[in-house]
Motif scaffolding. Sequence first.
Motif, PDB file in Angstrom:
ATOM      1  N   LEU A 120       0.707  -1.159   0.146  1.00 44.12           N
ATOM      2  CA  LEU A 120      -0.278   0.023   0.008  1.00 44.12           C
ATOM      3  C   LEU A 120       0.852   1.063   0.066  1.00 44.12           C
ATOM      4  N   SER A 121       0.606   2.323  -0.883  1.00 44.18           N
ATOM      5  CA  SER A 121       1.097   3.293  -0.615  1.00 44.18           C
ATOM      6  C   SER A 121       0.490   4.518  -1.028  1.00 44.18           C
ATOM      7  N   THR A 122       0.817   6.027  -0.339  1.00 47.39           N
ATOM      8  CA  THR A 122       0.060   7.091  -0.661  1.00 47.39           C
ATOM      9  C   THR A 122       1.110   8.194  -1.401  1.00 47.39           C
ATOM     10  N   ASP A 123       1.833   7.474  -2.259  1.00 45.68           N
ATOM     11  CA  ASP A 123       2.788   8.159  -3.052  1.00 45.68           C
ATOM     12  C   ASP A 123       1.803   8.649  -4.211  1.00 45.68           C
ATOM     13  N   LYS A 124       2.112   9.790  -4.918  1.00 45.82           N
ATOM     14  CA  LYS A 124       1.241  10.519  -5.898  1.00 45.82           C
ATOM     15  C   LYS A 124       1.833   9.880  -7.129  1.00 45.82           C
ATOM     16  N   LYS A 125       2.984   9.406  -7.270  1.00 45.75           N
ATOM     17  CA  LYS A 125       3.540   8.590  -8.396  1.00 45.75           C
ATOM     18  C   LYS A 125       3.291   7.327  -8.657  1.00 45.75           C
ATOM     19  N   LEU A 126       3.001   6.710  -7.418  1.00 49.76           N
ATOM     20  CA  LEU A 126       2.304   5.207  -7.596  1.00 49.76           C
ATOM     21  C   LEU A 126       0.959   5.419  -7.825  1.00 49.76           C
ATOM     22  N   VAL A 127       0.110   6.480  -7.353  1.00 56.07           N
ATOM     23  CA  VAL A 127      -1.434   6.573  -8.029  1.00 56.07           C
ATOM     24  C   VAL A 127      -1.427   6.731  -9.433  1.00 56.07           C
ATOM     25  N   PHE A 128      -0.433   7.605  -9.812  1.00 60.06           N
ATOM     26  CA  PHE A 128      -0.371   7.666 -11.374  1.00 60.06           C
ATOM     27  C   PHE A 128      -0.009   6.316 -11.843  1.00 60.06           C
ATOM     28  N   GLU A 129       0.990   5.785 -11.677  1.00 63.63           N
ATOM     29  CA  GLU A 129       1.452   4.487 -12.320  1.00 63.63           C
ATOM     30  C   GLU A 129       0.173   3.459 -12.336  1.00 63.63           C
TER      31      GLU A 129
END
Length: 157
Positions: A115-124
């Motif tokens: 689980l991540s809250t990183d914006k780059k991961l949201v985009f990916e």
Amino acid sequence: MGGRMIYSLKISITFILLVTLIGCNTNNNNNSLEDDKHVELTEISTSELDQSPSNQVKRRLSKHDGITSINAVNTSKTLIIAIEFHHNKRFNLTDLRKKYKKEIEKIVPNLDVELSTDKKLVFELDELEKKIEDNSITPKKLMKKVKQLTKLMKEQT
């Protein structure tokens, strides 16, 4: 008389500032309640790649306040989730990540959960979801991309 006038002016300015701040605070709370109710998520359905665990987790997490966006993709072994929170909730990100990861692990105990809250991961993950929905990614490429994103997530923590 001049001292009294300055004191009166200070009291008036303080009162105006307090009224303004209270008014702004009330408006922000109303906006945040409206934003908390709307969660962006896309349930993926495809015959080739089973995304039912991802969809199940998205539905469950969308019931929590403060989440504005959920992206999730799974393989037969791994589930990757990227969550965006309303700006008021961003102060407790570490606690929220732990809490939601435990909840997700109970929902899908047979999958490794990242689980991540990183914006780059949201985009990916958003891009990956679109490829799955369009059937423009093979199971093998999906597995490779999920491994790549998992590695990226672990490097960031």
